[in-house]
Enzyme design. Structure first.
Site, mmCIF file in Angstrom:
data_model
loop_
_atom_site.group_PDB
_atom_site.id
_atom_site.type_symbol
_atom_site.label_atom_id
_atom_site.label_comp_id
_atom_site.label_asym_id
_atom_site.label_seq_id
_atom_site.Cartn_x
_atom_site.Cartn_y
_atom_site.Cartn_z
ATOM 1 N N LEU A 264 0.757 -1.374 -0.192
ATOM 2 C CA LEU A 264 0.069 -0.184 -0.081
ATOM 3 C C LEU A 264 0.900 1.406 -0.071
ATOM 4 C CD1 LEU A 264 -2.842 -1.275 2.371
ATOM 5 C CD2 LEU A 264 -2.681 -1.280 -0.233
ATOM 6 N N ASP B 6 14.243 -11.969 -13.131
ATOM 7 C CA ASP B 6 14.075 -11.786 -14.667
ATOM 8 C C ASP B 6 15.539 -11.510 -15.301
ATOM 9 O OD1 ASP B 6 12.636 -12.321 -16.932
ATOM 10 O OD2 ASP B 6 11.761 -10.369 -16.866
#
Ligand SMILES: *[C@@H]1O[C@H](CO)[C@@H](O)[C@H](O)[C@H]1NC(C)=O
Ligand SMILES: *[C@@H]1O[C@H](CO)[C@@H](O)[C@H](O)[C@H]1NC(C)=O
Ligand SMILES: *[C@@H]1O[C@H](CO)[C@@H](O)[C@H](O)[C@H]1NC(C)=O
Ligand SMILES: *[C@@H]1O[C@H](CO)[C@@H](O)[C@H](O)[C@H]1NC(C)=O
Ligand SMILES: *[C@@H]1O[C@H](CO)[C@@H](O)[C@H](O)[C@H]1NC(C)=O
Ligand SMILES: *[C@@H]1O[C@H](CO)[C@@H](O)[C@H](O)[C@H]1NC(C)=O
Length: 623
Positions: free
Chosen positions: A315, A455
């Site tokens: 958040l 990645d």
């Protein structure tokens, strides 16, 4: 601005519309959704908020499937919902809080203009209809009428299995006044037949009047109401609903192993990926086989969902302390720099090149998923990692932009496989390998909690003006290790087998992917070829037999352009040895990045010679 008569006309009709809508919505439920004002000065859009969702039999009785439905992680539901173990199964009707990103979105219907909702994607399965998915899967948090409005191109009577639709989950963001009165969330709650305003008010710890103020006066069963709260109430969850945990985990593992076995058997990683993923989704939904075509779509969806999950795991509050470390760019500044994000300025995907005050930057556009990357980048600062310079938030568009240093020479991928093909000398390749290894060593060893890039691939390795390697794109990176993830993400040809099988996230998966990059550097071949054969598998064949056989086979396998420059077989063999060790199927047998850096440097006495910064591609003599 001067007001002309047609402005008045415009204002007047808008006013009429507004009055109509207010009157209209007082009179009957908002079947089409909730109109909103996109004016960011007063509205507070977009925002992170929550829906109160009830577990639904038979498909949505565990956090994994509910998380999939809302494109969020299990953890991001478990935390606000007071569920101690995200693997526990839920009872039908058990309430949880699911996080959503609420926006004020333009819709094609001129009467409605802007609607307030969270834009979720849903892939149709057999027998799904707009009505069934809205009322059953989403528990009336949207209506089929609203779904029709946001999917103007879909024909409700003719939905294809495997095709996607947007489901607008009703939500609202608190306006300025409400925020000032410490209303931080307007939780979407579907009014049940047994509910009264009093019972809902006490459930959320607010007054009845507070709910009435925000909603229509007449609330009927299955209407969505918005409950204004300062913070989420604690939910009292029924204890001990754990029985499924073992079964679920076992099923997933078994499924994955079966998938892996089949795939390895035929030596095609692509297949492993598809099967593994499919088998594992299968266990997940506990469903029988669906149409073949669905597999790939699901695969793609996994990646996309994962990104969304990232986005919502955090958040806003978590990054506020990060923000002052970086330059905050104005959106207008970025627009000017990129000619209004013109295609001409696109470097790759959603990355633009822009000049700001005479300096070049790479500007990456993201939806609100920038926080994870921001959080990670603030912790890392190393010459072999692409540096973040600043960021920009554009609340109107619910977008966030990350602004990086611009790396002149593009990606290693383009130097190995595209227009610059064959232009990399062996020494340069070795230097790049060491640079990347250093960068990875840094993120693995010098950050707490440890960061895993997840990645690593040649497209994510950029080369600066001195042809030094820098690691880019921390978009998938994860901090904190040995986590298990349910959403397999990454790039085919670089994914470590154990991650594919069990979703185990550890630095060893970066080591594996780095090994594949080394193989690309040696062979000039792509990580996965057109027939779907993966490079690391074919490398194993090269690396079989006696030393002599290995050398002979390797010399046939290496990038042809290297043969022209009498580069030493010893140096090649050394890098190949490291690459093979890195791509070991057993993660525990792979070296750490520390070992890799050592092995790469040790094997080549040029290392010290070429470690100065003014190293260039042409000035080196071959051994
Ligand atoms: C928002 O506020 C700014 C000044 O704070 C003003 O220039 C702008 O016109 C306002 N936008 C709208 C849509 O009211
Ligand atoms: C627009 O929405 C209204 C309901 O507010 C509906 O009656 C009307 O049919 C819709 N128009 C179109 C073109 O979808
Ligand atoms: C959603 O609303 C319909 C009536 O509009 C009702 O029949 C159905 O049971 C509701 N679904 C849930 C999950 O409560
Ligand atoms: C929902 O999101 C998708 C992209 O994720 C976008 O293409 C689409 O226009 C959005 N729909 C609405 C109604 O905002
Ligand atoms: C905010 O919302 C409340 C309740 O809907 C409304 O009474 C108030 O006028 C709104 N304030 C602004 C500034 O729009
Ligand atoms: C969480 O639920 C348990 C029951 O499972 C309850 O005892 C506990 O008070 C709840 N925690 C909070 C913070 O409400």
């Amino acid at each position: 601005m001067k007001l002309k008569p047609h402005h008045f006309h415009f204002l007047f009709t808008n006013l009429l519309l507004l009055l109509y809508q207010i009157h209209h919505s007082q009179a009957q439920p908002s079947t089409y959704g909730y109109v909103c004002s996109p004016n960011t000065n007063t509205s507070g859009y977009p925002c992170q908020t929550y829906v109160f969702y009830r577990a639904t039999s038979p498909d949505f009785l565990d956090l994994a499937s509910i998380g999939d439905l809302f494109s969020v992680s299990r953890l991001s539901i478990a935390k606000p919902s007071n569920i101690s173990n995200p693997s526990f199964s839920l009872l039908p009707g058990q309430g949880i809080f699911a996080p959503i990103s609420c926006g004020c979105n333009p819709v094609q219907n001129k009467t409605l203009n802007f609607l307030s909702f969270a834009n979720l994607t849903y892939t149709f399965k057999k027998d799904d209809t707009f009505y069934y998915v809205s009322t059953h899967h989403f528990g009336n948090l949207t209506t089929y009428q609203a779904v029709e409005v946001v999917n103007p191109t879909l024909v409700p009577e003719d939905l294809q299995i495997g095709s996607d639709a947007y489901f607008p989950i009703f939500c609202k963001c608190p306006n300025i006044t409400q925020l000032q009165n410490s209303v931080n969330f307007l939780v979407s709650y579907v009014f049940q037949p047994g509910d009264s305003l009093d019972s809902v008010a006490s459930k959320f710890g607010v007054t009845k009047q507070a709910i009435v103020d925000v909603n229509r006066a007449n609330i009927g069963p299955f209407d969505t109401v918005f409950v204004p709260v300062a913070k989420l109430p604690h939910l009292n969850q029924p204890p001990g609903v754990a029985p499924v945990v073992g079964v679920v985990e076992k099923k997933e593992n078994k499924g994955a192993v079966v998938g892996l076995g089949v795939g390895l058997g035929i030596c095609v990683l692509l297949l492993v990926l598809v099967c593994g993923f499919w088998v594992y989704r299968e266990a997940w939904f506990r469903r029988s086989m669906e149409e073949e075509g669905l597999k790939e779509q699901k695969l793609e969806k996994g990646g996309r969902k994962y990104m969304k999950e990232m986005e919502q795991n955090l958040l806003l509050a978590d990054v506020s302390d990060t923000l002052d470390k970086y330059r905050v760019f104005e959106i207008d500044e970025l627009r000017k720099a990129t000619d209004g994000f013109h295609e001409r300025c696109v470097v790759q995907g959603s990355v633009y090149k822009g000049f700001i005050e005479g300096k070049v930057y790479a500007i990456k556009k993201m939806k609100w998923n920038a926080y994870e990357e921001l959080k990670i980048l603030q912790k890392v600062n190393h010459g072999n990692l692409v540096r973040l310079e600043g960021f920009c938030i554009d609340p109107e568009d619910a977008s966030c932009y990350l602004v990086y240093e611009y790396i002149e020479n593009g990606s290693l991928y383009s130097w190995l496989h595209e227009h610059n093909r064959g232009n990399l000398k062996w020494k340069t390749r070795l230097r790049i390998a060491i640079d990347v290894a250093n960068g990875l060593q840094y993120i693995h060893e010098h950050t707490t909690p440890q960061v895993v890039h997840k990645d690593v691939k040649s497209t994510n390795i950029l080369l600066d003006s001195n042809m030094r390697g820098k690691i880019a794109n921390f978009g998938l990176a994860k901090s904190g290790c040995n986590a298990i993830t349910m959403h397999i993400v990454g790039t085919q040809g670089y994914i470590a087998p154990e991650y594919l099988a069990d979703g185990v996230v550890s630095p060893k998966m970066d080591v594996f992917a780095f090994g594949v990059v080394l193989l690309e550097l040696i062979s000039g071949r792509e990580a996965i070829d057109e027939e779907g054969r993966v490079l690391w598998m074919s490398a194993r064949d090269v690396w079989e037999g006696t030393e002599e056989e290995k050398t002979r086979k390797l010399m046939r396998w290496v990038d042809e352009s290297l043969l022209n420059e009498s580069c030493s077989a010893e140096s090649l063999m050394n890098m190949m040895g490291v690459a093979i060790a890195c791509t070991n199927k057993d993660p525990s047998k792979r070296p750490s990045m520390v070992d890799v850096v050592y092995a790469l440097c040790k094997g080549d006495d040029f290392f010290y010679e070429i470690s100065s910064n003014d190293f260039s591609t042409s000035s080196l003599k071959a051994r």
